[in-house]
Design an enzyme around this catalytic site. Structure first.
Site, PDB file in Angstrom:
ATOM      1  N   VAL A   1       1.063  -1.171   0.035  1.00 50.98           N
ATOM      2  CA  VAL A   1       0.073  -0.055   0.003  1.00 50.98           C
ATOM      3  C   VAL A   1       0.821   1.300  -0.062  1.00 50.98           C
ATOM      4  O   VAL A   1       2.166   1.235   0.542  1.00 50.98           O
ATOM      5  CB  VAL A   1      -0.930   0.031   1.172  1.00 50.98           C
ATOM      6  N   CYS A   2       0.274   2.278  -0.397  1.00 51.82           N
ATOM      7  CA  CYS A   2       0.792   3.770  -0.349  1.00 51.82           C
ATOM      8  C   CYS A   2      -0.341   4.659  -0.189  1.00 51.82           C
ATOM      9  O   CYS A   2      -1.612   4.071   0.375  1.00 51.82           O
ATOM     10  CB  CYS A   2       1.671   3.861  -1.575  1.00 51.82           C
ATOM     11  N   ALA A   3      -0.022   5.662  -0.574  1.00 50.95           N
ATOM     12  CA  ALA A   3      -0.953   6.723  -0.238  1.00 50.95           C
ATOM     13  C   ALA A   3      -2.239   6.957  -1.519  1.00 50.95           C
ATOM     14  O   ALA A   3      -3.272   6.761  -1.119  1.00 50.95           O
ATOM     15  CB  ALA A   3      -0.682   8.211  -0.599  1.00 50.95           C
TER      16      ALA A   3
ATOM     17  N   GLY B   1      -1.741   4.399  -4.618  1.00 50.34           N
ATOM     18  CA  GLY B   1      -1.680   3.310  -5.271  1.00 50.34           C
ATOM     19  C   GLY B   1      -0.424   3.334  -6.333  1.00 50.34           C
ATOM     20  O   GLY B   1      -0.150   2.392  -6.731  1.00 50.34           O
TER      21      GLY B   1
ATOM     22  N   THR C   1      -3.971   4.255   0.739  1.00 47.73           N
ATOM     23  CA  THR C   1      -4.623   4.730   2.125  1.00 47.73           C
ATOM     24  C   THR C   1      -5.717   5.598   2.151  1.00 47.73           C
ATOM     25  O   THR C   1      -6.591   5.714   2.923  1.00 47.73           O
ATOM     26  CB  THR C   1      -3.654   5.038   3.252  1.00 47.73           C
TER      27      THR C   1
END
Length: 191
Positions: free
Chosen positions: A65-67, A69, A93
């Site tokens: 995951v990241c902020a 995608g 997220t």
């Protein structure tokens, strides 16, 4: 090379207990709020963590995951090139929180760091404005600053990478506490 599986936030929530979640954002972004149980392995340290991620992937599915995608897709590509099948969270997220799911924050976290995309927009927009203003007032050659940023943004979109984000990630405010990769890898090994 295989394409990573994409899970939406609802699917990820239902499988959270059976996933190893790796958050590839900067330590500052991670401290601002992350998926419960996620391990912070910043994208720029991913290759060092490869052996442990490969071992963890044999025990449980890995969700990256990241902020939003974009960085997690890059991480999934790197992992796939090294024989690790992963999934990515659609929308990152941001989508997780938008679906009403809780984000964890480490104890003692005072304020959240801006997300990387927001920081890039601020810096890129500022440089463009400065280049245009200086091009009018000082010398027309300063407009090349604006042109350079525009070219960088086009390159970033075409390659799905961002050099400015990589540079901003190294700034002290994006690393309020050093990512303790050794401790994270120890947690990954024991999970």
């Amino acid at each position: 090379m295989t394409t990573p599986t994409t899970l939406d936030p609802r699917q990820a929530l239902g499988r959270l207990h059976e996933l190893t979640v790796i958050d590839v954002r900067t330590p500052g972004e991670y401290a601002g709020g992350h998926i419960p149980g996620a391990l912070n392995i910043p994208l720029d340290q991913l290759e060092r963590a490869l052996p442990d991620i490969r071992t963890a992937a044999q025990r449980a599915d890995v969700l990256v995951v990241c902020a939003s995608g974009a960085r997690s897709e890059n991480a999934c590509r790197i992992l796939a090139e090294n024989g690790v099948h992963t999934a990515t969270l659609a929308g990152g997220t941001g989508a997780w929180a938008a679906h009403g799911h809780d984000l964890q924050r480490p104890e003692g976290t005072r304020k959240a760091t801006w997300g990387m995309e927001r920081q890039v927009r601020l810096v890129a927009g500022s440089i463009v404005l400065i280049g245009l203003a200086l091009g009018e007032v000082v010398h027309p050659a300063f407009r090349l600053l604006s042109a350079g940023i525009a070219g960088g943004l086009v390159y970033s979109a075409v390659t799905n990478t961002c050099g400015m984000a990589a540079m901003l990630a190294r700034l002290p405010y994006n690393r309020p506490c050093k990512a303790d990769l050794d401790a994270t890898l120890a947690r990954l090994r024991s999970s």
